[in-house]
Scaffold this active site. Structure first.
Site, PDB file in Angstrom:
ATOM      1  N   ALA A  69       3.745  39.129  19.869  1.00  0.00           N
ATOM      2  CA  ALA A  69       5.193  39.356  19.766  1.00  0.00           C
ATOM      3  C   ALA A  69       5.515  40.696  19.103  1.00  0.00           C
ATOM      4  O   ALA A  69       6.503  41.345  19.455  1.00  0.00           O
ATOM      5  CB  ALA A  69       5.843  38.216  18.993  1.00  0.00           C
ATOM      6  N   THR A  70       4.667  41.148  18.166  1.00  0.00           N
ATOM      7  CA  THR A  70       4.927  42.442  17.522  1.00  0.00           C
ATOM      8  C   THR A  70       4.940  43.541  18.569  1.00  0.00           C
ATOM      9  O   THR A  70       5.848  44.391  18.611  1.00  0.00           O
ATOM     10  CB  THR A  70       3.831  42.741  16.468  1.00  0.00           C
ATOM     11  OG1 THR A  70       3.874  41.720  15.482  1.00  0.00           O
ATOM     12  CG2 THR A  70       4.031  44.100  15.816  1.00  0.00           C
ATOM     13  N   GLN A 177       8.394  32.078  17.353  1.00  0.00           N
ATOM     14  CA  GLN A 177       8.300  30.768  16.691  1.00  0.00           C
ATOM     15  C   GLN A 177       8.834  29.643  17.568  1.00  0.00           C
ATOM     16  O   GLN A 177       8.643  28.474  17.238  1.00  0.00           O
ATOM     17  CB  GLN A 177       9.087  30.788  15.369  1.00  0.00           C
ATOM     18  CG  GLN A 177       8.524  31.708  14.312  1.00  0.00           C
ATOM     19  CD  GLN A 177       7.224  31.188  13.698  1.00  0.00           C
ATOM     20  OE1 GLN A 177       6.873  30.016  13.827  1.00  0.00           O
ATOM     21  NE2 GLN A 177       6.496  32.065  13.034  1.00  0.00           N
ATOM     22  N   HIS A 199      -0.518  32.611  19.426  1.00  0.00           N
ATOM     23  CA  HIS A 199      -1.170  31.947  18.279  1.00  0.00           C
ATOM     24  C   HIS A 199      -0.226  31.061  17.461  1.00  0.00           C
ATOM     25  O   HIS A 199      -0.641  30.425  16.505  1.00  0.00           O
ATOM     26  CB  HIS A 199      -1.905  32.961  17.389  1.00  0.00           C
ATOM     27  CG  HIS A 199      -1.036  33.840  16.557  1.00  0.00           C
ATOM     28  ND1 HIS A 199      -0.831  33.620  15.216  1.00  0.00           N
ATOM     29  CD2 HIS A 199      -0.333  34.960  16.855  1.00  0.00           C
ATOM     30  CE1 HIS A 199      -0.044  34.579  14.723  1.00  0.00           C
ATOM     31  NE2 HIS A 199       0.274  35.394  15.701  1.00  0.00           N
ATOM     32  N   CYS A 324       3.486  38.013   7.380  1.00  0.00           N
ATOM     33  CA  CYS A 324       3.648  39.437   7.704  1.00  0.00           C
ATOM     34  C   CYS A 324       4.260  40.220   6.556  1.00  0.00           C
ATOM     35  O   CYS A 324       4.254  41.430   6.553  1.00  0.00           O
ATOM     36  CB  CYS A 324       4.512  39.602   8.946  1.00  0.00           C
ATOM     37  SG  CYS A 324       3.825  38.710  10.319  1.00  0.00           S
TER      38      CYS A 324
HETATM   39  C1  PLP Z   1       9.549  35.590  14.540  1.00  0.00           C
HETATM   40  C2  PLP Z   1       8.261  36.334  14.694  1.00  0.00           C
HETATM   41  N1  PLP Z   1       8.232  37.463  15.420  1.00  0.00           N
HETATM   42  C3  PLP Z   1       7.102  38.156  15.597  1.00  0.00           C
HETATM   43  C4  PLP Z   1       5.921  37.750  15.038  1.00  0.00           C
HETATM   44  C5  PLP Z   1       4.663  38.546  15.277  1.00  0.00           C
HETATM   45  O1  PLP Z   1       3.894  37.912  16.233  1.00  0.00           O
HETATM   46  P1  PLP Z   1       2.408  38.411  16.547  1.00  0.00           P
HETATM   47  O2  PLP Z   1       1.560  37.895  15.442  1.00  0.00           O
HETATM   48  O3  PLP Z   1       2.091  37.779  17.869  1.00  0.00           O
HETATM   49  O4  PLP Z   1       2.427  39.883  16.637  1.00  0.00           O
HETATM   50  C6  PLP Z   1       5.894  36.591  14.270  1.00  0.00           C
HETATM   51  C7  PLP Z   1       4.643  36.160  13.608  1.00  0.00           C
HETATM   52  O5  PLP Z   1       4.616  35.863  12.450  1.00  0.00           O
HETATM   53  C8  PLP Z   1       7.089  35.864  14.095  1.00  0.00           C
HETATM   54  O6  PLP Z   1       7.125  34.755  13.364  1.00  0.00           O
END
Ligand code: PLP
Length: 376
Positions: A69-70, A177, A199, A324
């Site tokens: 997602a990042t 989420q 994940h 994060c």
């Molecule tokens: C709302 C939200 N956006 C983005 C992310 C980032 O996701 P990823 O770990 O797949 O980069 C997270 C992960 O903690 C998240 O909770």
């Protein structure tokens, strides 16, 4: 070990591990190769794309695989940033977005876009009246997460998508989420873009997707990455076939169990809250349970420092907030939602499909001991 931190990450489901297995060293072909091994890998990727799309009620060609997602969030905002000839120069995001939305949005602000932070109420829900005032025909993109990772608030994203579209803006939702945990239907929500992460739904780490309505050919901005043309040129680079296969399998399982898992987690959370309330009456749950992610509880333990509590829960994995945020101190979400004085006392408990209340006595004793130490 007791793991109550499923909003940080989830274990891979055994079926997911099994589905991935052949793609490490038997069917290891590159899906871009035209020979038989490549075609087999490409078929596995296509199947997974269909599985991810089915869970989100999207079309397979609308799913662009990314590393998570990042990356999906950054890909979207970088696309906007690299397209300078746009008349609309306003971006709106909620004040409690994940940093992978907030920080790219701030980068746009540094480069001349006007950034609007949509305010939230005491439960973390975007204030729709304020949003209706703030989202105007000058707005290019509205981005609001489907559910908050720290306090679990589910956002009124269908209403926000309507507000965005009424003003001619695009609507994006970070659904990291939400996907696989609550219904997330791109057609019902009517979103133009959405970010997913495997994940969080019992899939592998390092894989996710960006949903692009209409597929990559409808991408309205410059494509930020350059390379071999994979993922319709939106996310070039050799595909991580085992991870993609695992993501697909995780989506397949999630689609079958969504309601059952939700009921299980709601019941577990209600029992946890009841016992907590009885044994530690000063504890205050700030998660708005009726409108929140199943299994998520953000709790204030007055006079108990959250870092100290997390460290003392030696065999119970809970978190101070978002993984994060690392060691950054109180997060922007807690700063907004919780009154000063209590901000250092918030922990997040997030249950998963294998969770139980084993460990609750130990947890409560740990809190009691820390409270007693205060009085000595
Ligand atoms: C709302 C939200 N956006 C983005 C992310 C980032 O996701 P990823 O770990 O797949 O980069 C997270 C992960 O903690 C998240 O909770």
């Amino acid at each position: 070990m007791i793991y109550w931190d499923h909003n940080s990450t989830t274990p891979c489901a055994p079926e997911v591990v099994e589905a991935m297995r052949p793609y490490w060293n038997d069917d290891f072909g590159n899906p871009a190769s035209s020979h038989i091994m490549g075609r087999r890998a490409a078929a596995a990727v296509n199947k997974a794309r269909q599985q991810v799309a089915t869970l989100a009620n999207a079309l397979p060609e609308e799913i662009v695989f990314t590393s998570g997602a990042t990356e999906s969030n950054n890909l979207l905002f970088l696309g906007v940033l690299l397209s300078p000839l746009q008349e609309r120069r306003q971006i709106a995001v909620s004040a409690i977005e994940h940093k992978s939305v907030l920080e790219p949005a701030r980068l746009l602000q540094e480069r001349g876009f006007e950034l609007i932070e949509l305010p939230v109420d005491k439960n973390g829900a975007v204030d729709l009246e304020a949003a209706a005032r703030l989202i105007t025909p000058r707005c290019l993109l509205v981005s609001v997460q489907a559910a908050n990772n720290e306090i679990g608030t589910i956002q009124p994203i269908a209403e926000l998508a309507r507000l965005a579209h009424d003003n001619g803006a695009y609507f994006h939702s970070d659904a990291a989420q939400a996907l696989g945990r609550i219904p997330f239907d791109v057609l019902k929500i009517n979103c133009d873009f959405a970010s997913f992460s495997a994940h969080k739904l019992y899939g592998p780490k390092g894989i996710g997707a960006l949903f692009v309505r209409g597929g990559a050919r409808c991408w309205p901005w410059v494509r930020p990455f350059r390379g071999g043309g994979q993922e319709a040129d939106l996310r070039p680079g050799t595909l991580n076939v085992p991870a993609i296969v695992g993501f697909g399998e995780a989506c397949k399982i999630a689609a079958m169990n969504l309601d059952k898992k939700r009921r299980f987690l709601d019941e577990l959370t209600t029992r946890f809250r009841g016992i907590l309330h009885e044994k530690i009456p000063t504890a205050r749950v700030i998660t708005p349970i009726e409108k929140s992610l199943p299994g998520t509880l953000s709790v204030i333990f007055p006079k108990v420092n959250s870092d100290v509590l997390v460290a003392n829960c030696k065999t119970i994995c809970i978190s101070r907030g978002s993984a994060c945020n690392g060691a950054v101190g109180v997060s922007h979400v807690i700063n907004l939602i919780v009154e000063g004085g209590y901000r250092e006392c918030v922990v997040r408990i997030s249950f998963g499909s294998q969770s139980s209340l084993d460990g609750l006595d130990l947890f409560i004793n740990t809190v009691h001991k820390l409270l007693e130490n205060q009085h000595e």
